[in-house]
Design a protein around this motif. Structure first.
Motif, PDB file in Angstrom:
ATOM      1  N   THR A   1      25.428  23.985 -25.057  1.00  0.00           N
ATOM      2  CA  THR A   1      25.750  24.004 -24.088  1.00  0.00           C
ATOM      3  C   THR A   1      27.239  23.223 -23.410  1.00  0.00           C
ATOM      4  O   THR A   1      27.691  23.532 -22.685  1.00  0.00           O
ATOM      5  N   LEU A   2      26.933  22.268 -24.244  1.00  0.00           N
ATOM      6  CA  LEU A   2      28.410  21.393 -24.533  1.00  0.00           C
ATOM      7  C   LEU A   2      29.736  21.689 -24.787  1.00  0.00           C
ATOM      8  O   LEU A   2      30.791  21.869 -24.129  1.00  0.00           O
ATOM      9  N   LEU A   3      29.568  22.366 -25.571  1.00  0.00           N
ATOM     10  CA  LEU A   3      30.905  23.728 -26.051  1.00  0.00           C
ATOM     11  C   LEU A   3      31.543  24.917 -24.979  1.00  0.00           C
ATOM     12  O   LEU A   3      32.058  24.521 -24.742  1.00  0.00           O
ATOM     13  N   LEU A   4      30.097  25.282 -24.490  1.00  0.00           N
ATOM     14  CA  LEU A   4      30.653  26.928 -23.566  1.00  0.00           C
ATOM     15  C   LEU A   4      31.186  26.336 -22.212  1.00  0.00           C
ATOM     16  O   LEU A   4      31.301  26.312 -21.752  1.00  0.00           O
ATOM     17  N   SER A   5      30.585  24.835 -21.998  1.00  0.00           N
ATOM     18  CA  SER A   5      30.953  23.582 -20.410  1.00  0.00           C
ATOM     19  C   SER A   5      32.626  23.388 -20.803  1.00  0.00           C
ATOM     20  O   SER A   5      33.129  23.641 -19.859  1.00  0.00           O
ATOM     21  N   GLY A   6      32.560  23.283 -22.086  1.00  0.00           N
ATOM     22  CA  GLY A   6      34.518  22.619 -22.494  1.00  0.00           C
ATOM     23  C   GLY A   6      34.957  24.355 -22.119  1.00  0.00           C
ATOM     24  O   GLY A   6      35.938  24.464 -22.403  1.00  0.00           O
ATOM     25  N   ILE A   7      34.685  25.332 -22.714  1.00  0.00           N
ATOM     26  CA  ILE A   7      35.107  26.711 -22.850  1.00  0.00           C
ATOM     27  C   ILE A   7      35.189  27.093 -21.539  1.00  0.00           C
ATOM     28  O   ILE A   7      36.530  27.615 -21.522  1.00  0.00           O
ATOM     29  N   LEU A   8      34.339  26.835 -20.253  1.00  0.00           N
ATOM     30  CA  LEU A   8      34.714  27.143 -18.908  1.00  0.00           C
ATOM     31  C   LEU A   8      35.405  26.665 -18.674  1.00  0.00           C
ATOM     32  O   LEU A   8      36.568  27.431 -17.788  1.00  0.00           O
ATOM     33  N   TRP A   9      35.720  25.364 -18.746  1.00  0.00           N
ATOM     34  CA  TRP A   9      36.507  24.549 -18.262  1.00  0.00           C
ATOM     35  C   TRP A   9      38.216  24.367 -18.796  1.00  0.00           C
ATOM     36  O   TRP A   9      39.202  25.165 -18.224  1.00  0.00           O
ATOM     37  N   ALA A  10      37.742  25.484 -20.228  1.00  0.00           N
ATOM     38  CA  ALA A  10      39.304  25.580 -20.933  1.00  0.00           C
ATOM     39  C   ALA A  10      39.602  26.901 -20.015  1.00  0.00           C
ATOM     40  O   ALA A  10      41.088  26.865 -19.993  1.00  0.00           O
ATOM     41  N   LEU A  11      39.456  28.157 -19.615  1.00  0.00           N
ATOM     42  CA  LEU A  11      39.427  28.717 -19.161  1.00  0.00           C
ATOM     43  C   LEU A  11      40.141  28.849 -17.812  1.00  0.00           C
ATOM     44  O   LEU A  11      41.239  29.426 -17.777  1.00  0.00           O
ATOM     45  N   ILE A  12      39.222  28.109 -16.958  1.00  0.00           N
ATOM     46  CA  ILE A  12      39.454  28.233 -15.605  1.00  0.00           C
ATOM     47  C   ILE A  12      40.835  27.125 -15.964  1.00  0.00           C
ATOM     48  O   ILE A  12      41.839  27.817 -15.037  1.00  0.00           O
ATOM     49  N   ALA A  13      41.259  26.221 -16.443  1.00  0.00           N
ATOM     50  CA  ALA A  13      42.473  25.701 -16.998  1.00  0.00           C
ATOM     51  C   ALA A  13      43.487  26.715 -17.278  1.00  0.00           C
ATOM     52  O   ALA A  13      44.897  27.150 -16.691  1.00  0.00           O
ATOM     53  N   PHE A  14      43.402  27.204 -17.948  1.00  0.00           N
ATOM     54  CA  PHE A  14      44.485  28.288 -18.120  1.00  0.00           C
ATOM     55  C   PHE A  14      44.971  29.688 -17.339  1.00  0.00           C
ATOM     56  O   PHE A  14      46.191  29.261 -17.472  1.00  0.00           O
ATOM     57  N   TYR A  15      43.792  29.749 -16.732  1.00  0.00           N
ATOM     58  CA  TYR A  15      43.989  31.194 -15.610  1.00  0.00           C
ATOM     59  C   TYR A  15      44.653  30.415 -14.156  1.00  0.00           C
ATOM     60  O   TYR A  15      45.823  30.325 -14.052  1.00  0.00           O
ATOM     61  N   LEU A  16      44.706  29.399 -14.264  1.00  0.00           N
ATOM     62  CA  LEU A  16      45.294  28.890 -13.072  1.00  0.00           C
ATOM     63  C   LEU A  16      46.216  28.062 -13.834  1.00  0.00           C
ATOM     64  O   LEU A  16      47.568  27.611 -12.105  1.00  0.00           O
TER      65      LEU A  16
END
Length: 140
Positions: free
Chosen positions: A42-57
């Motif tokens: 769960t914590l790893l996927l949360s980190g990946i989620l924020w990384a995807l959002i940061a990369f996209y923005l």
């Protein structure tokens, strides 16, 4: 937007570090001494989620050519007065689409046969809304 990108990269690092700490903590637990996978993943996927959002923005910020008027402190109201998109004020397809989605959700809750009817209307309304400028009075 640049501040948002930095914030999301900080959140990415936080969740990745937290996932590592959580894994070590679960291994050091005297009762179990094994990895607790649900929390770690769960914590790893949360980190990946924020990384995807940061990369996209970050990519959107680079593609728009710098800061928008909404992001500058010295901007006036009329600086952000650009075209925001193309909208059809006369189109009935969004209303039909909303009714179809409502029927699909009603079918999930009440009976599957209603969802099939809603699914058919959903396909017709999506095709109609997509191709409304290719036929009839507004054809190009």
């Amino acid at each position: 937007m640049k501040a948002n990108v930095k914030l999301y990269w900080i959140l990415t690092a936080f969740f990745m570090v937290l996932a590592g700490l959580y894994t070590v903590w679960s291994l050091l637990d005297q009762a179990h001494q094994r990895v607790e996978w649900v929390g770690t993943i769960t914590l790893l996927l949360s980190g990946i989620l924020w990384a995807l959002i940061a990369f996209y923005l970050g990519k959107v910020h680079d593609a728009q050519g710098g800061e928008l008027a909404e992001d500058r402190l010295d901007a006036n109201i009329e600086d952000g007065d650009a075209e925001q998109g193309h909208f059809s004020p006369w189109s009935w397809w969004p209303i039909v689409l909303a009714a179809a989605v409502s029927l699909v959700f009603l079918g999930v809750a009440a009976g599957a046969w209603i969802a099939f009817i809603g699914g058919g209307i959903l396909v017709v309304s999506l095709v109609g809304w997509t191709y409304e400028y290719y036929r009839g009075y507004f054809a190009r």
